[in-house]
Design an enzyme around this catalytic site. Sequence first.
Site, mmCIF file in Angstrom:
data_model
loop_
_atom_site.group_PDB
_atom_site.id
_atom_site.type_symbol
_atom_site.label_atom_id
_atom_site.label_comp_id
_atom_site.label_asym_id
_atom_site.label_seq_id
_atom_site.Cartn_x
_atom_site.Cartn_y
_atom_site.Cartn_z
ATOM 1 C CG HIS A 26 3.797 -0.267 0.411
ATOM 2 N ND1 HIS A 26 2.518 -0.706 0.882
ATOM 3 C CD2 HIS A 26 4.194 -1.135 -0.603
ATOM 4 C CE1 HIS A 26 2.372 -1.813 -0.203
ATOM 5 N NE2 HIS A 26 3.219 -1.985 -1.063
ATOM 6 C CG ASP A 46 8.144 -1.380 1.254
ATOM 7 O OD1 ASP A 46 8.211 -0.168 1.378
ATOM 8 O OD2 ASP A 46 8.015 -1.759 0.249
#
Length: 384
Positions: free
Chosen positions: A341, A295
């Site tokens: 993210h 991520d």
Amino acid sequence: MANAPGQRRKLVVSRDLGPDTMSLLYAREDLEIVAWPEDRRCERSWLLEKIAGATGAIVMLSDKIDEEFFERAGPSLKVVSTTSVGFEQVDLHALYRRKVRLGYTPDILTDAVADASVMLALMAGRNAGEGVTLVKEGKWPNFHFAPFFFTGPQLSPTPLSPTRTAGFLGFGRIAQATLTRLTAFGLTHCIYTTNPASPPNTALEASLAARYNTGISSSLRSVRRVELDELARASDVLFVLAPGGESTHHVVNADFLRKMKKHAVLVNTSRGTLVDSDALAQALHEEWIWGAGLDVVEGEPHVGADHPLVQEPRYVQYIGWECITDHLRKLYFRRCVIIPHIGSATFETRLGMVNLAAGNALAGIDDEAMPAELDVAARIASQP
Ligand SMILES: O=CC(=O)O
């Protein structure tokens, strides 16, 4: 610094926090709300210009809150509220020297990030990214039900692999929430490392083992703190969930990756800086490990198509896997699943985060107890 009578205090907001939260802020008639007007990352020059004379700022992880920021703000600044659980973008020493308070958003995103961590473990282990690409490219008919095509290591135990060890680099709230989810998959062992400066916590280990073993379906047999070396060697799936910063920079490097199991999956939902991207690309390319679900990537968001971890998937020959017969040869893709993210990006969690950030800022401006204030002095004292 007190306001001149009639003068409204200024709260700078570096990103639109959505209609619900922005309207809460605009409802405060005693405040001048100065919000970045565009739907993209706030420009630093804008922030530095607007922060002058402000009493508070609501900022993002992407805004550098450094000496220059505080210089520009001047003595009126009382509070910085970051819309994140992490605060490595903030120069804590500069903030502390000026007696500015810091709000952040712990706890609220724990479950969303734990969910995403498990999702990435499954995606990387089970070729989900490549599977989606293959369908989009119209190649499904070529591979329909070829017995071993797109096979991957199973997260849950099987008769061929009766034990499954989840490793955690960092064992805070998100790691523990991830472990809770993994017990539903039948994971048998948990190992973790924590800040090497903190002594082993046998009481914590015992209480965790007791907690996870009370559920009727729980298969967890042990929860142990280990050295980094064992974490690398023994994890079937490894979750990187420690804070960023100098002390954890590239803790997952070539040396670490070379020790990992060939079928291991690495998941990073904390900070890109913990994992050496070049070493990880090499580990995937040379098949030291099975795959990675990320991520976060160091240098984000500047991770383009030419990044070694984003390269086109390729077919390679793979010979055997210790849990399956040696003669098994199969084609597989190099697997690195990267998402931008968005570990905490659920409606519920992000709404909670922006509301908490707003609540922190308003409490700081009003000299009240903040819903989530970082103990900056303690944090500075605990830094190596
Ligand atoms: O990474 C996200 C956060 O720190 O909130």
